[in-house]
Design an enzyme around this catalytic site. Structure first.
Site, mmCIF file in Angstrom:
data_model
loop_
_atom_site.group_PDB
_atom_site.id
_atom_site.type_symbol
_atom_site.label_atom_id
_atom_site.label_comp_id
_atom_site.label_asym_id
_atom_site.label_seq_id
_atom_site.Cartn_x
_atom_site.Cartn_y
_atom_site.Cartn_z
ATOM 1 C CB SER A 251 140.120 1.738 33.699
ATOM 2 O OG SER A 251 140.370 0.451 33.957
ATOM 3 C CG ASP A 343 136.102 -2.655 28.474
ATOM 4 O OD1 ASP A 343 137.196 -3.525 28.745
ATOM 5 O OD2 ASP A 343 135.936 -1.587 29.271
ATOM 6 C CG HIS A 378 139.503 -1.019 29.433
ATOM 7 N ND1 HIS A 378 138.278 -1.028 30.243
ATOM 8 C CD2 HIS A 378 140.480 -0.612 30.172
ATOM 9 C CE1 HIS A 378 138.742 -0.920 31.253
ATOM 10 N NE2 HIS A 378 139.967 -0.393 31.505
#
Lengths: 446, 406
Positions: A251, A343, A378
């Site tokens: 991330s 995601d 994600h």
């Protein structure tokens, strides 16, 4: 238990039922085999897993099986026909764990204390059930321990030069290849991935770069030099091979991994791994400038039908301005990109496609390995822990918690975690331990 | 600050040594692999650990890497050939450690921590200088997670009960060791880790037992009470209780099973001498050994015919402490029509102390040290004894499974 033990003895017509789970003590990313024996052939049974996490919440999963003609069930070979997962799923009872009914909404399981194991009770019940397990007596139970740290791994807090981090060293004389481990926008110091990597032979430094002690005390975010300092500390550590260091980011962590890999005169990486992230960023800026970029694009947020926040639009569309994305065409080390096609938090899939095109144009795409997983969200983490499609989340420096949508469908996301982790560890080992260098110098420690 | 010397080696930095799994039960296998080594290179794998008493035990083996990353044949050291668990069962006390040692875990709630290292060249670990290239730490446990340990001191009984996790009721074993006394718990904790409640019972040489420590001061009723304790236990299936004994414990196993009022689900024995001895006549351990070598055959045969349940008899053919082999006589059993109850496992090259697998063996050790040191030669040679332990344990568990669970 509402039944007395005497009643158990009378009701339990199967004192011979045997449940075994091997290995009963394993690392978090190791598979186990659940065997049930001596149930009536063809009978219906339910396998159940129960875990009480550090916060005190209870998580459970169940699966429905039918015993074969020998009265056996092997969860690694047999099909689940109902419950929390379907089909042949050896580790399904772990990755399909969900908070028990009545739990606080929006929970996410993350182990803070990596020096103790995750303890799971696996049970087998007569019949096919999906609820009220606490009111029944199982036919048999077993207990398993799941560890983030292998024996002999050393945990060393790192506080020098205003860093906030934890270094995990593998057992042995060293020196070991090293890795800088960056998590995402939630901040805090998450140690579990580094502990696991050290259990696989890589000296791994988990670095808190958003809520570090210096930021908490001064209110100011760290700048890019913070990452270079962390790299130097790792490189100069007597138990680390300074010429064999990698970076791994998830991330927001991918933003600084890519920035360091391409632009830093200090950071020289053997390889890099970027999970669920992007190259889109103010190239010359640091964490504060990245947060500013998010704030400026706040109107690009959207919401799901359940009012979960979707942030994936924040960095879109992919810019063409070179000051707004890392020039991956200049990358000189192998790069492993891992993205989930569902995601909902970052535009990782689009970013990966753009990065691939940039590298193809620059002619360095042989350095790129792209793993793209359908129906995967994600939070691509080490395997066999519950998938979190959405949870309550507070970004570092933000006042309130919001219900954030991460994405992914549980079976596909869990399969992606298992596959990607194996490939990540192999990629790291190949690049950090391997490589043909006949004149390699071994640094002795005197 | 730390580097004053740089040396060049043909081994590229950091080969990787792994053990999978790193935490195992003592009777489980661990796979040890070395990776990222150059080919045609001699290396030594060495294992070291400390006993509960602090003694250092170690083993080592010499390997040559070839074009495949891992080479499976040891060409020298504590064992040779293809032996996946050789590093564990071939351990011996390191040079300079005390004499006459035997490895027996006292505290079963903690593991053995084994430091396994990869050394450059074909070396002995005690030869200086030794260059450690890589290492891994493995834990070997006698108790699975969730197994409960309870000290039992009631109704005169002295023992420790191990209960598997889960609701029960469980099949159970009464577990008795030899005249060395004390209360070894490690076999019982392993049985519980395999789903059997297990009660290891002290009957001689324990501070909580009445009378002088080197005589057996308990009567038949003590063993009956122990068996009854298991049958009466709320977590144990009363009709699924067996008995296991090693050495003198075999005699007790046999004897207890034939006591009035004791109905045994199945029974298993383990290296033995079958002599009928009134308890009161045992004066000292030194004398015991002599008496036991005088076989009183007619009494022995009467004993065997009294079997009413399946019996497994395990013997090492290199057992030098007692004349075990002559004791098991199939003819008598056949004559009594009971040979179908009897299973005999006889292992060439194995000694007296057939213990859970992958454990180091002692060909001789101190059996008692007070009032005088008595060294006993148990017999056995490392490789065949290790093979015997592995096979016997597997067959023992299968025998228990067949007779106590089905």
């Amino acid at each position: 238990m509402s039944l007395s033990v005497q009643q158990v003895r009378m009701d339990n017509k199967h004192p011979t039922v045997k449940l075994s789970v091997h290995p009963s003590r394993a690392l978090m990313d190791e598979a186990f085999v659940i065997l049930v024996q001596n149930v009536p052939p063809g009978s219906q049974v339910t396998l159940h897993a129960l875990h009480r996490c550090e916060d005190g919440h209870r998580w459970e999963a169940c699966a429905h099986y039918v015993a074969d003609s020998s009265g056996n069930i092997n969860a690694a070979d047999d099909c689940s026909v109902g419950g929390s997962y379907f089909g042949v799923e050896p580790m399904g009872l772990l990755w399909s764990l969900k908070p028990v009914p009545g739990s606080k909404p929006g929970l996410r399981m993350r182990k803070k204390n990596v020096q103790t194991p995750m303890v799971v009770t696996i049970s087998v019940f007569k019949g096919h059930h999906t609820e009220a397990f606490m009111d029944q007596v199982p036919l048999a139970s077993w207990v398993v321990e799941r560890w983030y740290m292998a024996p002999g791994v050393r945990r060393i807090p790192i506080t020098e030069q205003q860093l906030t981090g934890t270094l995990f060293l593998p057992p042995g004389p060293g020196p070991f290849p090293g890795l800088l481990d960056l998590w995402g926008g939630g901040g805090q110091l998450m140690e579990y991935r580094s502990a696991l990597l050290a259990s696989h032979g890589i000296a791994s430094l988990a670095l808190d770069y958003l809520t570090s002690k210096i930021t908490t005390e001064t209110g100011k975010m760290v700048d890019n030099q913070y990452f270079e300092t962390a790299y130097r500390v790792l490189q100069q550590h007597p138990q680390v091979l300074g010429s064999r260091i990698a970076m791994l980011g998830l991330s927001l962590g991918t933003v600084f991994t890519l920035k360091m890999a391409v632009y830093s005169p200090v950071v020289k990486l053997r390889c890099a791994v970027c999970i669920s992230g992007s190259h889109i960023q103010p190239v010359s800026g640091g964490p504060q400038q990245m947060m500013d970029l998010f704030s400026r694009n706040f109107e690009k947020i959207s919401f799901s039908e359940q009012d979960e926040v979707i942030w994936r639009g924040l960095l879109l569309p992919i810019p063409s301005d070179p000051s707004l994305k890392v020039d991956v065409g200049r990358l000189q080390c192998p790069l492993l990109l891992v993205v989930g096609e569902d995601d909902q938090n970052w535009c990782s899939h689009e970013s990966a496609t753009d990065m691939k095109q940039m590298m193809e144009r620059a002619g360095n795409d042989q350095l790129l390995t792209l793993l793209s997983y359908p129906e995967t969200g994600h939070l691509i983490e080490p395997p066999y822990t519950p998938h979190t499609p959405s949870s309550m989340f507070r970004g570092a420096g933000v006042g309130q918690k919001m219900r954030v949508l991460w994405g992914g469908k549980t079976p596909e996301h869990s399969a992606a975690q298992e596959d990607s982790w194996r490939k990540i560890v192999t990629f790291l080992r190949r690049n950090l331990y391997g490589g043909s260098d006949p004149h390699a110098i071994h640094l002795s420690h005197l | 600050m730390f580097r004053s010397h740089v040396s060049v080696t043909t081994i590229r930095p950091a080969p990787l040594l792994t053990a999978t799994p790193v935490r195992t039960l003592v009777d489980e296998q661990a796979c040890i692999k070395a990776s990222f080594l150059p080919s045609n290179h001699p290396v030594t794998v060495c294992a070291r650990m400390r006993s509960d008493e602090g003694d250092l035990w170690q083993s080592f083996a010499h390997y040559n890497t070839n074009s495949r990353v891992n080479s499976d044949l040891s060409v020298g050291g504590s064992y040779s050939g293809c032996e996946p668990m050789g590093l564990f069962w071939s351990m011996q006390p390191a040079p300079g450690e005390r004499d006459g040692l035997r490895l027996r875990k006292k505290c079963v709630e903690s593991p053995y921590t084994v430091h396994i290292s990869l050394l450059e060249g074909h070396v002995s670990p005690n030869q200086e200088p030794v260059k450690e290239l890589a290492a891994v730490t493995a834990e070997r446990w006698y108790m699975a997670p969730g197994v409960k340990r309870q000290e039992i001191r009631q109704n005169g009984l002295v023992g420790t009960l191990f209960i598997p996790p889960g609701p029960g009721p469980f099949p159970a074993m009464l577990d008795m060791w030899g005249m060395g006394g004390g209360l070894p718990e490690y076999r019982s904790s392993l049985f519980a880790s395999r789903g059997y409640a297990s009660f290891c019972l002290a009957y001689v040489g324990h501070k909580d037992l009445p009378g002088p420590p080197n005589t057996i001061n308990v009567r038949d009723s003590y063993f009956q009470a122990a068996f009854q304790f298991l049958q009466d236990h709320s977590h144990i299936a009363a009709d699924k209780v067996g008995i296991v004994g090693l050495s003198y414990g075999c005699y007790l196993t046999f004897h207890t099973a034939t006591l009035a009022g004791v109905k045994v689900g199945h029974r298993k024995e383990h290296v033995e001498h079958q002599i009928h001895l009134p308890f009161q006549s045992l004066l000292s351990l030194k004398h015991i050994l002599c008496i036991l070598q005088i076989l009183m055959k007619p009494l022995v045969l009467m004993q065997l015919e009294e079997i009413t349940c399946p019996l497994m008899y395990i013997v090492g053919e290199d057992d030098l402490s007692v004349l075990s082999i002559e004791n098991a006589d199939l003819e008598t059993l056949r004559a009594a029509g009971k040979s179908h109850l009897f299973t005999r496992l006889s292992y060439p090259g194995a000694g007296h102390l057939i213990e859970p697998p992958y454990s180091p063996m002692s060909r001789a050790s101190f059996w008692v040290v007070k009032p005088e040191k008595l060294m006993t030669v148990w017999g056995g040679h490392p490789a065949p004894h290790a093979a015997a332990q592995e096979d016997a344990w597997k067959k023992m568990l299968e025998f228990m499974e067949l007779n106590l669970r089905r």
